[in-house]
Design a protein around this motif. Structure first.
Motif, short mmCIF file in Angstrom:
data_model
loop_
_atom_site.label_atom_id
_atom_site.label_comp_id
_atom_site.label_asym_id
_atom_site.label_seq_id
_atom_site.Cartn_x
_atom_site.Cartn_y
_atom_site.Cartn_z
N GLN A 196 -106.97 50.25 -66.47
CA GLN A 196 -108.07 50.57 -65.57
C GLN A 196 -108.49 49.31 -64.83
O GLN A 196 -108.51 48.22 -65.41
CB GLN A 196 -109.26 51.12 -66.37
CG GLN A 196 -108.96 52.34 -67.20
CD GLN A 196 -110.10 52.65 -68.17
OE1 GLN A 196 -111.25 52.39 -67.88
NE2 GLN A 196 -109.75 53.21 -69.31
N ASP A 199 -109.10 63.21 -55.63
CA ASP A 199 -108.16 62.98 -54.53
C ASP A 199 -106.95 63.91 -54.62
O ASP A 199 -106.54 64.51 -53.63
CB ASP A 199 -107.68 61.53 -54.54
CG ASP A 199 -108.71 60.57 -53.97
OD1 ASP A 199 -109.65 61.06 -53.31
OD2 ASP A 199 -108.60 59.36 -54.20
N CYS A 200 -106.37 64.02 -55.81
CA CYS A 200 -105.16 64.82 -55.96
C CYS A 200 -105.43 66.32 -55.89
O CYS A 200 -104.49 67.12 -55.79
CB CYS A 200 -104.47 64.48 -57.28
SG CYS A 200 -103.74 62.81 -57.30
N ARG A 240 -104.21 58.83 -63.29
CA ARG A 240 -105.58 58.41 -63.58
C ARG A 240 -106.02 58.92 -64.95
O ARG A 240 -105.67 60.01 -65.36
CB ARG A 240 -106.52 58.93 -62.50
CG ARG A 240 -107.80 58.15 -62.34
CD ARG A 240 -108.57 58.62 -61.12
NE ARG A 240 -109.67 57.71 -60.81
CZ ARG A 240 -110.50 57.89 -59.79
NH1 ARG A 240 -110.36 58.95 -58.99
NH2 ARG A 240 -111.47 57.03 -59.56
N ARG A 280 -105.29 50.83 -62.05
CA ARG A 280 -105.73 52.07 -61.37
C ARG A 280 -107.25 52.07 -61.31
O ARG A 280 -107.92 51.98 -62.33
CB ARG A 280 -105.24 53.30 -62.13
CG ARG A 280 -105.69 54.65 -61.54
CD ARG A 280 -105.02 54.91 -60.22
NE ARG A 280 -105.20 56.26 -59.75
CZ ARG A 280 -106.18 56.65 -58.92
NH1 ARG A 280 -107.10 55.78 -58.53
NH2 ARG A 280 -106.25 57.89 -58.49
N THR A 295 -106.65 54.55 -53.55
CA THR A 295 -106.53 55.92 -53.02
C THR A 295 -105.08 56.38 -52.98
O THR A 295 -104.82 57.57 -52.78
CB THR A 295 -107.11 55.99 -51.59
OG1 THR A 295 -106.31 55.16 -50.73
CG2 THR A 295 -108.55 55.53 -51.56
N HIS A 341 -104.96 68.74 -61.00
CA HIS A 341 -106.19 68.89 -61.77
C HIS A 341 -106.12 70.06 -62.74
O HIS A 341 -106.90 70.15 -63.69
CB HIS A 341 -107.38 69.08 -60.82
CG HIS A 341 -107.32 70.35 -60.01
ND1 HIS A 341 -106.46 70.50 -58.95
CD2 HIS A 341 -108.01 71.51 -60.12
CE1 HIS A 341 -106.63 71.71 -58.41
NE2 HIS A 341 -107.55 72.34 -59.10
N CYS A 384 -101.23 61.08 -60.12
CA CYS A 384 -101.57 59.68 -59.83
C CYS A 384 -101.75 58.84 -61.08
O CYS A 384 -101.92 57.62 -60.99
CB CYS A 384 -102.84 59.60 -58.97
SG CYS A 384 -104.37 59.96 -59.87
N CYS A 432 -104.58 63.08 -64.79
CA CYS A 432 -103.94 63.53 -63.55
C CYS A 432 -102.46 63.16 -63.62
O CYS A 432 -102.11 61.98 -63.59
CB CYS A 432 -104.60 62.89 -62.33
SG CYS A 432 -103.84 63.40 -60.77
N CYS A 462 -109.70 63.28 -61.18
CA CYS A 462 -109.19 62.75 -59.92
C CYS A 462 -109.40 63.75 -58.79
O CYS A 462 -108.57 64.65 -58.61
CB CYS A 462 -107.71 62.40 -60.06
SG CYS A 462 -107.03 61.69 -58.56
#
Length: 332
Positions: free
Chosen positions: A92, A73-74, A67, A331, A300, A149, A65, A62, A71
């Motif tokens: 991580q 969330d994004c 990650r 993260r 988050t 994404h 963010c 991602c 992800c």
């Protein structure tokens, strides 16, 4: 007679200690596992075996963010307008990192500070190299851009990069603002934040722990790279521990949790005016001042988003263009 026996006992104990020292493995005791070994020269206090267990985020899936795994969330529509351009994290947040951070954050083991700062420095180096590559290919992305994404994974086979600039990483001054050193002209575009700041803790939490871990990390990073560090934010309310809250509760809790430190924002304005000469009418706007916001853990992103929004709003009210990049130790 007694003195003679006492001298023999002392001599025997001395010989035993000498023998133990000769037979013991060389090196010192590892901070994290307790093994006696030759410790790492790069990651203070730990042995080579523990170095190999560091869960680096080596492949970024991602781009927003940072990650290393999918992800969701994004990808949410309401998350596409975050206040920060992007986040990057060093490792991580697994069981090992939870232990390391907890030993420092909650139990006050100061010896973890140089180790955790070294991890953050590695992540900053990788972040800088990534941004330099992006600047060489295309203009910087705007603050709000599409969900990440759909982007291709970052080629981060060399992440983290070879360690550099670790000489002064173990110094932890209090947050203070200083003028950055003048940099030599570069033939290629070089990304470098104009100032570093950090997520504040409440007065209650500060009294409980005696320090703000995000401030310590930011100070160590700023010292290593000779970046100005500015006390920009203050926490208005004690939001209690976020780790026990759901995603929705975290976002709701962060509303109105932070406010701007006006003195800090004035220093940012001074930095900006020093970097950019006044633009003439009809000319394009000057480059925004770029602020690197530091925290220990990204879950988050609600805390970083709330902090960034306060800074952006303050910049807008002062007619000061601001871009925010965030960097965290771990993260989840």
């Amino acid at each position: 007679m007694f003195n003679w026996l006492s001298n023999i006992t002392d001599h025997a104990q001395h010989l035993t200690r000498r023998l133990h020292h000769l037979l013991a493995p060389p090196g010192a005791t590892c901070l994290t596992c307790g093994t006696r070994a030759i410790l790492s020269s790069i990651y203070p206090g730990i042995c080579p075996r523990c170095v190999k267990q560091i869960p680096w985020i080596r492949s970024i899936r991602c781009l927003r963010c940072g990650r290393g795994v999918g992800c969701p969330d994004c990808a949410r529509l309401h998350m596409q307008n975050r206040s920060f351009n992007l986040n990057r994290s060093a490792v991580q947040y697994n069981t090992l990192m939870k232990e390391w951070i907890g030993m420092y954050k909650f139990r006050g083991h100061e010896r973890y500070a140089p180790l955790l700062t070294a991890l953050l420095i590695q992540a900053f180096q990788a972040m800088s190299e990534e941004q330099n590559s992006a600047l060489a290919k295309e203009p910087p992305a705007p603050v709000a851009h599409p969900a990440t994404h759909a982007h291709k994974p970052v080629d981060a086979s060399s992440y983290p990069p070879h360690p550099r600039a670790l000489t002064n990483a173990h110094a932890y001054p209090r947050a203070a603002t200083q003028r950055p050193l003048s940099l030599p002209l570069q033939t290629k575009p070089q990304w470098r934040p104009d100032a570093v700041t950090y997520v504040p803790v409440s007065s209650e939490r500060l009294a409980e722990r005696g320090f703000n871990q995000a401030e310590r990390l930011a100070a160590g990073l700023a010292t290593a790279f000779r970046l100005p560090i500015v006390d920009l934010l203050q926490r208005q309310i004690n939001t209690t521990k976020q780790s026990f809250k759901s995603r929705g509760e975290r976002i709701e809790t962060m509303k109105n949790a932070f406010s701007i430190n006006r003195d800090g924002m004035q220093l940012i304005e001074e930095l900006y005016r020093g970097f950019h000469l006044p633009t003439q009418k009809g000319m394009s706007h000057a480059k925004p001042i770029q602020i690197l916001l530091i925290d220990d853990i990204y879950t988050t992103g609600s805390t970083l988003d709330a902090c960034g929004r306060v800074i952006l709003n303050a910049g807008f009210s002062m007619d000061l263009p601001v871009e925010i990049f965030t960097l965290t130790l771990a993260r989840s």
